[in-house]
Design a protein around this motif. Structure first.
Motif, PDB file in Angstrom:
ATOM      1  N   ALA A   1       7.849  -5.616  25.359  1.00 15.10           N
ATOM      2  CA  ALA A   1       7.054  -5.168  26.506  1.00 15.10           C
ATOM      3  C   ALA A   1       7.111  -3.647  26.526  1.00 15.10           C
ATOM      4  O   ALA A   1       8.080  -3.062  27.013  1.00 15.10           O
ATOM      5  N   TYR A   2       6.098  -3.013  25.977  1.00 14.78           N
ATOM      6  CA  TYR A   2       6.024  -1.547  25.929  1.00 14.78           C
ATOM      7  C   TYR A   2       5.372  -1.029  27.202  1.00 14.78           C
ATOM      8  O   TYR A   2       4.372  -1.586  27.675  1.00 14.78           O
ATOM      9  N   ALA A   3       5.941   0.026  27.753  1.00 18.48           N
ATOM     10  CA  ALA A   3       5.386   0.698  28.929  1.00 18.48           C
ATOM     11  C   ALA A   3       4.658   1.954  28.463  1.00 18.48           C
ATOM     12  O   ALA A   3       5.286   2.954  28.101  1.00 18.48           O
TER      13      ALA A   3
ATOM     14  N   TRP B   1       0.077   3.944  34.011  1.00 19.01           N
ATOM     15  CA  TRP B   1       0.966   3.252  33.088  1.00 19.01           C
ATOM     16  C   TRP B   1       0.382   1.876  32.804  1.00 19.01           C
ATOM     17  O   TRP B   1      -0.485   1.370  33.538  1.00 19.01           O
ATOM     18  N   HIS B   2       0.868   1.272  31.771  1.00 20.55           N
ATOM     19  CA  HIS B   2       0.433  -0.073  31.397  1.00 20.55           C
ATOM     20  C   HIS B   2       1.561  -0.739  30.644  1.00 20.55           C
ATOM     21  O   HIS B   2       2.143  -0.149  29.727  1.00 20.55           O
ATOM     22  N   VAL B   3       1.879  -1.980  31.014  1.00 24.64           N
ATOM     23  CA  VAL B   3       2.945  -2.752  30.387  1.00 24.64           C
ATOM     24  C   VAL B   3       2.298  -3.852  29.552  1.00 24.64           C
ATOM     25  O   VAL B   3       1.522  -4.663  30.065  1.00 24.64           O
TER      26      VAL B   3
ATOM     27  N   MET C   1      15.207  -1.618  31.898  1.00 20.56           N
ATOM     28  CA  MET C   1      14.623  -1.014  30.704  1.00 20.56           C
ATOM     29  C   MET C   1      15.669  -0.332  29.829  1.00 20.56           C
ATOM     30  O   MET C   1      15.317   0.246  28.801  1.00 20.56           O
ATOM     31  N   ARG C   2      16.924  -0.381  30.236  1.00 18.66           N
ATOM     32  CA  ARG C   2      17.975   0.209  29.417  1.00 18.66           C
ATOM     33  C   ARG C   2      18.271  -0.677  28.217  1.00 18.66           C
ATOM     34  O   ARG C   2      18.010  -1.878  28.231  1.00 18.66           O
ATOM     35  N   ARG C   3      18.863  -0.067  27.212  1.00 22.18           N
ATOM     36  CA  ARG C   3      19.178  -0.790  25.983  1.00 22.18           C
ATOM     37  C   ARG C   3      20.582  -1.387  26.056  1.00 22.18           C
ATOM     38  O   ARG C   3      21.483  -0.819  26.663  1.00 22.18           O
TER      39      ARG C   3
ATOM     40  N   VAL D   1       8.534  -1.774  36.820  1.00 24.05           N
ATOM     41  CA  VAL D   1       8.002  -0.520  36.275  1.00 24.05           C
ATOM     42  C   VAL D   1       7.144   0.191  37.308  1.00 24.05           C
ATOM     43  O   VAL D   1       7.221   1.423  37.479  1.00 24.05           O
ATOM     44  N   ALA D   2       6.308  -0.552  38.017  1.00 32.46           N
ATOM     45  CA  ALA D   2       5.458   0.064  39.040  1.00 32.46           C
ATOM     46  C   ALA D   2       6.285   0.663  40.169  1.00 32.46           C
ATOM     47  O   ALA D   2       6.001   1.779  40.651  1.00 32.46           O
ATOM     48  N   LEU D   3       7.326  -0.030  40.610  1.00 25.75           N
ATOM     49  CA  LEU D   3       8.171   0.502  41.675  1.00 25.75           C
ATOM     50  C   LEU D   3       8.912   1.751  41.218  1.00 25.75           C
ATOM     51  O   LEU D   3       8.986   2.741  41.959  1.00 25.75           O
TER      52      LEU D   3
END
Length: 389
Positions: free
Chosen positions: A92-94, A108-110, A217-219, A235-237
């Motif tokens: 899931a790329y942002a 942005w787009h996920v 989103m952390r690894r 991501v939006a928040l």
């Protein structure tokens, strides 16, 4: 939801989520059940997208950098089946578009890192702008087609390409970026961008801020998303809170204030009230783009038809240079007299020393070697052979 949780609890849960904490960590910090936090996070995240659609439109931003941030939903991509891949699981790329120098995230787009996601991301970016921007991105091959379809070939667009090779072999360790030169190469795709100033360093730095404020989103952590809709809401928040509430240290205001979207810095309570009251708002539609005022030497054309710019390219022809005079010819040099011929050595080899005059020097003959005459009998001091009896 608002009738169940008190206002203080809602504010505490929101503060825990935008600070990069997981749902389990927010449960331990606030005492609210994890399922309630999950429903609250999905609601405010969906409302954050509507709030951004309400505010981020008709923007006159002329310098934009774009990049993609990797994450995953429920499973790594190598373990996802085709049906799960179609449902949004796996990678899931942002995609993010950062405006400079305000650091405002325009959109942005996920989704997957493919042409479909790139086209949707660039089309949404085009719909929020009213000025033709100058774009810079990485070397993702889907960007030129998407940008050409949405902005046309008149946009100034350049790419900054990273070369992950060392000594002709690919370097798969991307934890630390190598030195940026000659690690980076730049190229012009459309228009005439300032390729010397083209960079993606600011949006790449923003990727670190994004991972800091969005814990899932952390690894190499357990706080990853389990459903695509929850990941998009998170991501939006996170990005809405970044635009409205996060003060960037280099500009000392929030990105929304620097971009002219708002006039004051929002606090967390104001953001929560806006998220709980904003109606569902779709994304804006595209409007005609005005020409961007160039940074360098330019002259505006009449009728709002654009600018006449000075583009770096071929240099002006230099005036003809007179040929240099030929060097003077060297003076003739008289030849040296030949050395005297030596007397023949063979003629003196058989001359007796007594035949030479007393005042004539003698010349040695080094080449006329002759063997010494054999002595017929040689005296010895010792008898070699013993006498015979």
């Amino acid at each position: 939801m608002a009738n169940v949780l008190p206002a203080e609890k809602r504010l505490a849960v929101l503060a825990a989520l935008v600070d990069g904490n997981s749902e389990r960590a927010a449960e331990r910090m606030t005492g609210v059940e994890r399922k309630t936090i999950r429903r609250f996070a999905l609601r405010v995240g969906t409302a954050a997208q509507s709030l951004h659609n309400t505010m981020a439109r008709d923007l006159a931003l002329s310098l934009i950098e774009s990049d993609e941030v990797w994450s995953f939903v429920k499973k790594k991509q190598s373990r996802v089946t085709p049906a799960e891949h179609a449902a949004g699981l796996g990678e899931a790329y942002a995609f993010t578009a950062l405006a400079m120098p305000s650091r405002y995230v325009v959109t942005w787009h996920v989704g997957k890192r493919d042409e479909t996601s790139a086209a949707a991301f660039v089309a949404d970016l085009r719909a929020r702008l009213v000025v033709m921007p100058s774009l810079t991105s990485d070397g993702f091959t889907a960007y030129p087609g998407a940008i050409g379809a949405s902005f046309g070939p008149g946009v100034d667009y350049g790419q900054v390409i990273k070369n992950y090779t060392r000594g002709g072999q690919r370097d798969d360790d991307h934890r630390y970026e190598p030195p940026r030169s000659p690690f980076l190469t730049k190229r012009v795709v459309f228009g005439a961008p300032n390729i010397d100033a083209a960079t993606t360093a600011h949006v790449e730095r923003h990727n670190g801020t994004l991972r800091h404020h969005i814990g899932r989103m952390r690894r190499l952590v357990c706080a990853f998303s389990k459903a695509p809709e929850h990941h998009r809401a998170a991501v939006a928040l996170g990005l809405t809170h970044y635009n409205l509430c996060h003060i960037v240290s280099t500009i000392r205001v929030t990105p929304a204030v620097a971009a002219g979207v708002t006039r004051h810095v929002w606090d967390l309570a104001e953001l929560l009230d806006a998220l709980l009251s904003v109606p569902e708002t779709p994304a804006p539609s595209a409007k005609p783009l005005a020409p961007r005022k160039p940074e360098g030497t330019a002259r505006e054309l009449p009728g709002n038809r654009g600018f006449l710019r000075v583009v770096q390219g071929g240099a002006a022809p230099s005036p003809p240079v007179a040929p240099a005079p030929p060097p003077p010819a060297p003076e003739p040099v008289a030849p040296a007299p030949p050395p005297p011929a030596p007397e023949p050595v063979a003629a003196l080899a058989h001359v007796e020393p007594s035949a030479l005059a007393a005042d004539q020097p003698r010349q040695l003959d080094l080449l006329s070697w002759r063997p010494k005459p054999r002595i017929p009998q040689q005296l010895t001091l010792f008898d070699i052979d013993p006498p015979r009896k």
